[in-house]
Design an enzyme around this catalytic site. Structure first.
Site, short mmCIF file in Angstrom:
data_model
loop_
_atom_site.label_atom_id
_atom_site.label_comp_id
_atom_site.label_asym_id
_atom_site.label_seq_id
_atom_site.Cartn_x
_atom_site.Cartn_y
_atom_site.Cartn_z
N LYS A 52 52.69 81.92 -54.91
CA LYS A 52 51.94 82.93 -55.77
C LYS A 52 50.94 82.41 -56.73
O LYS A 52 49.81 82.74 -56.70
CB LYS A 52 52.97 84.11 -56.47
CG LYS A 52 53.67 84.84 -55.58
CD LYS A 52 54.90 85.43 -56.25
CE LYS A 52 55.97 86.21 -54.97
NZ LYS A 52 56.98 86.98 -55.47
N GLN A 96 60.17 87.27 -60.92
CA GLN A 96 60.77 86.97 -59.30
C GLN A 96 62.02 87.39 -59.36
O GLN A 96 62.97 87.13 -60.21
CB GLN A 96 60.54 85.29 -59.29
CG GLN A 96 60.92 85.07 -58.03
CD GLN A 96 60.14 85.30 -56.82
OE1 GLN A 96 58.74 85.42 -57.16
NE2 GLN A 96 60.62 85.73 -55.65
N ASP A 119 54.19 94.46 -58.41
CA ASP A 119 55.14 94.74 -57.23
C ASP A 119 55.61 96.09 -56.75
O ASP A 119 56.02 96.40 -55.91
CB ASP A 119 56.72 94.24 -57.63
CG ASP A 119 56.74 92.56 -57.21
OD1 ASP A 119 56.22 92.29 -56.44
OD2 ASP A 119 57.52 92.20 -57.79
#
Ligand code: BQF
Length: 284
Positions: A52, A96, A119
């Protein structure tokens, strides 16, 4: 051999578009930042976070990494999220997953400001997706839709079967296929006649978490087969949920692992971060 769907190539196209738009914003004095939070030292999570950060550099975003120790408390993580919610350099917040057991993932997701939830896991964004008026799509299902579009196969009216019902992949995946007027079936570990149902699928999306779960008897001749799995085989090699070698001649189109859905997940995260920055700067 079926047509191989090249996730690396499609992701490169998406990232090039994002980069071009980011440059335009930069010329107007707007820079884009993604906060990437990792708790503990899960090796897979470390790889994903590095992917990322690397993608941020490729598209011209700033990335801010927050690496917290395994024993971080929920209160400490919530405090960091609140700080990032209020940091104007941070347009997107990526925590994460999975988190260590002492931290409630739902509480953390709920604490992220929906406008920065790149997300798309916050219930407000999940609700938007259900209704179909979203600004962010969850990265993996969004990436899968791009890969299906790349084949030229139209989802409308066809049978789509999703294996797996997670909140991160299976459920939103089904919703996106439904928005394209697919006839969608969600299957899971309790599904009876799973093989027969899959064998009727024009588009089959596997998000199970078991290597070689999808065998050729589950694949309709000429189907689009999308493999969301990220497993390690006996030799420690990365592999998906589909027995690729056994299915590749029966499928019409098939994604490899690695190099299929994975790179798309990252590219769609960049796209969501760009969208977040545009919205936060009133430049839609
Ligand atoms: C590739 C993920 C399971 C659980 C949590 C490129 C990635 C993977 C593979 C990647 C994933 C999977 C990510 C490839 C992010 C996708 O070349 O095939 C990129 O970094 N992913 C994650 O952040 O969390 C996960 C899978």
């Amino acid at each position: 051999m079926a047509n191989l769907i090249d996730g690396k190539a499609v992701s490169a196209k998406v990232k090039a578009q994002v980069r071009a738009e980011a440059e335009e914003l930069k010329a107007k004095g707007i820079s884009i930042g993604l906060a990437v939070v990792i708790v503990g030292d899960n090796p897979a999570s470390r790889v994903y976070v590095n992917n990322k950060k690397k993608a941020c550099a490729e598209v011209g975003f700033e990335s801010f990494e927050y690496a917290l120790p395994e024993e971080t408390t929920e209160a400490e993580l919530l405090e960091l999220v609140e700080k990032l919610n209020n940091d104007s350099r941070v347009n997107g917040i990526l925590v994460q997953l999975p988190l260590p057991r002492q931290i409630n993932e739902t509480a953390v997701i709920n604490a992220i400001r929906p406008e920065k939830d790149v997300d798309a896991f916050h219930p407000e964004n999940v609700g938007h997706i259900m209704i179909g008026d979203y600004s962010f799509l969850p990265c993996t299902p969004a990436g899968v839709m791009e890969l299906i579009a790349d084949t030229g196969v139209d989802v409308c009216g066809k049978n789509s079967v999703v294996i797996g019902r997670s909140n991160i992949v299976g459920k939103p995946m089904a919703m996106l296929l439904l928005h394209k007027n697919g006839t969608v079936t969600i299957t899971h570990s309790k599904t009876k006649n799973l093989k027969e149902i899959c064998a009727e699928a024009d588009i089959l999306v596997a998000a199970v978490g078991k290597a070689k779960f999808v065998t050729p008897d589950m694949v309709k001749e000429g189907a689009v087969v999308i493999d969301v799995g990220m497993n390690r085989n006996e030799e420690g090699k990365l592999c998906g949920d589909v027995d690729f070698e056994a299915c590749k001649d029966k499928a019409g189109y098939i994604t490899p692992v690695p190099g299929g859905v994975g790179p798309m997940t990252i590219a769609m995260l960049m796209k969501n971060t760009l969208t977040a920055a545009k919205q936060q700067n009133g430049a839609v």
